[in-house]
Design a protein around this motif. Structure first.
Motif, PDB file in Angstrom:
ATOM      1  N   THR A 281      48.164  29.782 -30.568  1.00  0.00           N
ATOM      2  CA  THR A 281      47.413  30.795 -31.418  1.00  0.00           C
ATOM      3  C   THR A 281      48.206  32.063 -31.040  1.00  0.00           C
ATOM      4  OG1 THR A 281      45.258  29.619 -30.765  1.00  0.00           O
ATOM      5  CG2 THR A 281      45.152  31.766 -31.970  1.00  0.00           C
ATOM      6  N   PHE A 282      48.635  32.551 -32.251  1.00  0.00           N
ATOM      7  CA  PHE A 282      49.354  33.881 -32.225  1.00  0.00           C
ATOM      8  C   PHE A 282      48.194  34.831 -32.450  1.00  0.00           C
ATOM      9  CE2 PHE A 282      52.329  37.059 -33.992  1.00  0.00           C
ATOM     10  CZ  PHE A 282      52.887  37.468 -32.516  1.00  0.00           C
ATOM     11  N   LEU A 283      47.885  35.887 -31.478  1.00  0.00           N
ATOM     12  CA  LEU A 283      46.790  36.901 -31.669  1.00  0.00           C
ATOM     13  C   LEU A 283      47.403  38.110 -31.792  1.00  0.00           C
ATOM     14  CD1 LEU A 283      44.784  35.897 -28.591  1.00  0.00           C
ATOM     15  CD2 LEU A 283      44.184  35.378 -31.084  1.00  0.00           C
ATOM     16  N   MET A 284      46.864  38.748 -33.131  1.00  0.00           N
ATOM     17  CA  MET A 284      47.622  39.827 -33.405  1.00  0.00           C
ATOM     18  C   MET A 284      46.310  40.971 -33.570  1.00  0.00           C
ATOM     19  SD  MET A 284      49.907  38.418 -36.419  1.00  0.00           S
ATOM     20  CE  MET A 284      48.676  37.148 -36.860  1.00  0.00           C
ATOM     21  N   THR A 285      46.739  42.199 -33.936  1.00  0.00           N
ATOM     22  CA  THR A 285      45.799  43.121 -34.200  1.00  0.00           C
ATOM     23  C   THR A 285      45.910  43.911 -35.384  1.00  0.00           C
ATOM     24  OG1 THR A 285      45.526  43.660 -31.859  1.00  0.00           O
ATOM     25  CG2 THR A 285      44.417  45.358 -33.304  1.00  0.00           C
TER      26      THR A 285
END
Ligand code: LLP
Length: 412
Positions: A281-285
């Motif tokens: 999972t790639f978590l970005m903001t």
């Protein structure tokens, strides 16, 4: 894998907001148990034959992930001398690594051979050179191109007539002439016909071609390697390779071949996506939400520098707003901060996004971090492996020093 419980998104027992708080954003997170369950489902599906899995480590080359493969009895498919060295460094024995180069310099082949690595040969020129240099002292495999259009997308199809990969099956007479001339020891036949097969049964069709050649011309094989192409779901209602269904067909065909061949032969696969895609999972903001007359944009703190698949292959990867305040949705293009078009997802219906929300991209285990770059002089994200409920930092976030490293300032 990303899962929702109540209103909170987790990876295993770790809330995504806690992961971002601890390790920063953007962040790659891998679920170690998901990787292990994918390994086990492949092993189980093919257990009726002597199956060997070789992780196509180009998909995700972090040393801790490669080490997890070793722990789980999965060998390595390497495509560069660097991947070979990395696998050796985490503890693989040379005999567990298969090297499938594509048009590399012969000096690289020599280096791999000197490290004790088995070679998979993908051109007549290389076959001849290996014959001249090593004669029959080196057991080798041959990569065949069966003229099959198998992948879901032309860019990732490799077994068709116009592809640069493998030795065309039509040239079998030339292969045999070189094998005879140099008394070459062919111990394996290899094919890898692409990624993301629309229809997994293409593997059976392709395997029959290897079997036919084995029976006619190669009496001393130790393995038949069918590469990969196993499809995982990128979309909720995506079709996938039903591994147990496919395995039934493959196993029946292979067992019958072994009876006729009169000798035990291993069946090899080289999964990349199947083992790691869904684990990531790639978590970005979200930095900025922008409303143009005809379109809404969610700008995240990342872009094609960190995850290029949507721009490179028109690939679809699901995007989730992990921290919405409302169930009310809006349609957005999720885009990056790079100074060129870097759409990560188009027309995505998401619960209303506000700056600061954590935006997750699924299926970020395969060919995401491993294809990342420093474009726009941006640093690469950190990577975390969640294993048995513990979050391990497995790669530090880069810093500006990493951007400067290796650059040489001329003094004018
Ligand atoms: N074996 C060989 C020799 C390969 O070249 C590959 C992938 C594999 C196995 C693993 O295939 P997989 O199980 O991952 O489908 N960057 C593209 C995929 C390129 C695949 C390159 N070769 C993407 O992101 O879709």
């Amino acid at each position: 894998m990303l899962r929702k419980e109540g209103n909170t998104y987790f990876i295993q027992n770790q809330p995504v907001s806690a992961l971002v708080e601890q390790f920063g954003s953007p962040l790659y997170v891998y679920d170690g148990q998901k990787i292990e369950s994918q390994i086990n489902s492949m092993k189980e599906a093919f257990s009726a034959v002597d199956v060997k899995l070789k992780f196509a480590c180009k998909a995700l080359t972090n040393m801790s992930i490669v080490k997890l493969m070793l722990k789980n009895g999965v060998d390595i498919d390497a495509v560069s001398i660097e991947e070979i060295k990395l696998a050796l460094r985490v503890g693989y024995k040379p005999s567990q690594i298969q090297y499938t180069p594509s048009g590399v310099a012969f000096s690289e082949i020599e280096e791999a051979v000197s490290l004790g690595i088995r070679l998979n040969i993908d051109s007549l020129q290389l076959l001849e050179k290996v014959g001249e240099t090593y004669g029959n002292s080196l057991p080798v495999a041959i990569r065949l191109n069966p003229s099959i259009m198998a992948g879901g997308n032309l860019k990732i199809s490799t077994g068709h007539a116009d592809s640069k990969f493998g030795i065309p099956i039509e040239y079998i007479d030339q292969v045999l002439a070189l094998v005879n001339q140099y008394d070459l020891r062919i111990v394996g036949l290899h094919q890898h016909n692409g990624s993301d097969f629309k229809d997994g049964s293409v593997i059976v069709k392709a395997m029959k071609k290897s079997i036919e050649l084995a029976e006619k011309h190669f009496p001393n094989l130790e393995f038949i390697d069918m590469g990969s192409g196993f499809k995982v779901a990128y979309h909720e209602d995506d079709h996938i390779t039903e591994i147990h269904e496919l395995a039934k067909e493959v196993v029946a065909e292979f067992a019958y071949f072994q009876e006729r061949y009169g000798k035990k032969v291993q069946l090899w696969f080289e999964p990349g996506k199947y083992l790691v895609s869904e684990s990531g999972t790639f978590l970005m903001t979200c930095n900025v939400v922008k409303h143009n007359p005809g379109r809404n944009f969610v700008h995240v703190d990342s872009g094609l520098n960190h995850l290029i698949r949507p721009m490179m292959y028109d690939a679809f990867q699901e995007i989730v707003n992990c921290t919405p305040d409302t169930e009310e949705t809006e349609k957005y293009d999720v885009v990056g901060y790079i100074c060129e078009t870097d759409t990560l997802g188009k027309d995505r219906e998401l619960p209303k996004v506000k700056p600061g929300d954590i935006i997750a991209m699924k299926n970020a285990g395969a060919y995401c971090f491993s294809m990342s770059s420093n474009y726009n002089s941006r640093v690469r994200p950190a990577e975390v492996l969640v294993y048995n409920g513990r979050a391990h930092l497995i790669r530090e976030r880069e810093s500006i020093e990493d951007i400067y490293r290796h650059q040489i300032e001329v003094s004018f």
